[in-house]
Design an enzyme around this catalytic site. Structure first.
Site, PDB file in Angstrom:
ATOM      1  N   LYS A  54       0.838  -1.202   0.000  1.00 30.93           N
ATOM      2  CA  LYS A  54       0.000   0.000   0.000  1.00 30.93           C
ATOM      3  C   LYS A  54       0.876   1.257   0.000  1.00 30.93           C
ATOM      4  CE  LYS A  54      -3.753  -2.590   1.990  1.00 30.93           C
ATOM      5  NZ  LYS A  54      -4.304  -3.197   3.207  1.00 30.93           N
ATOM      6  N   GLN A  98      -4.711  -2.150   9.695  1.00 37.35           N
ATOM      7  CA  GLN A  98      -4.579  -3.435   8.998  1.00 37.35           C
ATOM      8  C   GLN A  98      -5.252  -4.546   9.812  1.00 37.35           C
ATOM      9  OE1 GLN A  98      -3.178  -3.844   5.812  1.00 37.35           O
ATOM     10  NE2 GLN A  98      -4.020  -5.908   6.001  1.00 37.35           N
ATOM     11  N   ASP A 121     -11.051   3.084   4.350  1.00 36.12           N
ATOM     12  CA  ASP A 121     -11.168   1.641   4.135  1.00 36.12           C
ATOM     13  C   ASP A 121     -12.611   1.174   4.413  1.00 36.12           C
ATOM     14  OD1 ASP A 121     -10.051  -0.780   3.392  1.00 36.12           O
ATOM     15  OD2 ASP A 121      -9.433  -1.325   5.418  1.00 36.12           O
TER      16      ASP A 121
END
Ligand code: NAP
Length: 287
Positions: A54, A98, A121
């Protein structure tokens, strides 16, 4: 032999990133360089690779990124403090925690601490609810990537029977909502579902989000089904048995090179949009 259309995620991702590069350049000229902050708790080696990928992707299109590594034994409170600091940092436009986090952490609480406008996200409860109601929020990246592949290849989902295998909050559930919002008839399935192969046999579109390598068998598919494999297991293996499914499908995503690259492109896109929104807000205040 049946030759299905290969749904090339790299091609979709490239077209998204080409456009983003220009937007990033223009934002930077106006004093705002889009910045993504990623938080990794613990030592999971796959997660480390994802976070690195990323960061590399950000760099390639001129964005900034910041990686925060926290110890395996980090407490929920410590993680919430880090998220709160990033919420308050005006140079950060998107925050990504994450997944998965170590077991002692209250993941939902951590996700829900992320400010909605930085939830690039799409993991907060508010973001999920807004997406489900088709309100303004950044969509969860992998589900949105699946929809982008569907759109790029002009696949009609309206009125079609879609089955989603898996119901996780970051994948199965949101993609089911997105397909429903596009007027597909959606079956959501999970580990307690009975007669899964029979249900899959009735589906025009199959989304695999199980986390088990080669889980979906070719003989389970209806002939001509569209197969979208979100799975990514060790050894670059998807959740569908590719060769056997390829023989039955009319269109299929490969692994790697399918949903994965579009997920990253979507994350970048959401962060760039968040940066644009923050610039607009600043401009309004200064007017
Ligand atoms: P997850 O949180 O582990 O969820 C897996 C889901 O599969 C659960 O809902 C589970 O049901 C269901 N399931 C397990 N066994 C099943 C069975 N025998 N029959 C039917 N359903 C079953 O996983 P996830 O985070 O959603 O990820 C799923 C896959 O997508 C993984 O391979 C992951 O690596 C991949 N992924 C890829 C990307 C990308 O960028 N391409 C991003 C995220 C995830 P229960 O709810 O009943 O337990």
């Amino acid at each position: 032999m049946n030759q299905p259309m290969i749904l090339d995620g790299r091609k979709v991702a490239t077209s998204i990133k080409e456009e983003l590069k220009q937007t990033v350049e223009s934002l930077s000229k106006q004093g705002v360089t889009p910045k993504l902050a990623t938080i990794l708790v613990g030592d999971n080696s796959s997660s480390k690779t994802y976070v690195q990928m990323k960061a590399n992707a950000c760099k390639k299109i001129g964005m900034e990124s910041e990686r925060i590594y926290l110890d395996e034994d980090t407490t929920t409170e410590e993680l919430l403090d880090v998220i709160t600091q990033l919420n308050e940092d005006d140079s950060v436009h998107g925050i990504l925690l994450q997944h998965p986090v170590p077991a002692q952490i209250d993941e939902r609480k951590a996700f829900d601490t992320i400010k909605l406008e930085k939830d690039v996200d799409g993991v907060t409860s508010h973001g999920f609810g807004s997406t489900a109601f088709q309100l303004n929020a950044y969509p969860c990246c992998t589900p949105a990537a699946i929809m982008k592949v569907i759109d790029f290849y002009d696949i009609n989902v309206e009125g079609k029977h879609a089955i989603v295998i898996g119901r996780s909050p970051i994948l199965g559930k949101p993609v089911s909502m997105m397909l429903l919002n596009r007027n597909a008839t959606v079956t959501m399935s999970h580990s307690k579902t009975e007669n899964l192969p029979e249900l899959i046999k009735q589906a025009d579109l199959v989304v695999a989000a199980v986390g088990k390598p080669n889980f979906v068998k070719g003989e389970w598919l209806k002939e001509g089904a569209v197969v979208l494999d979100a799975g990514y297991n060790e050894g670059n293996i998807g959740d569908v048995e590719y060769e056997a499914c390829e023989r039955q499908a009319s269109a299929i995503t490969p692994v790697p090179g399918g949903i994965g690259p579009v997920t990253i492109a979507t994350l970048l896109q959401n962060t760039v949009e968040a940066a644009s929104e923050s610039l607009e807000k600043m401009n309004k205040i200064n007017r």
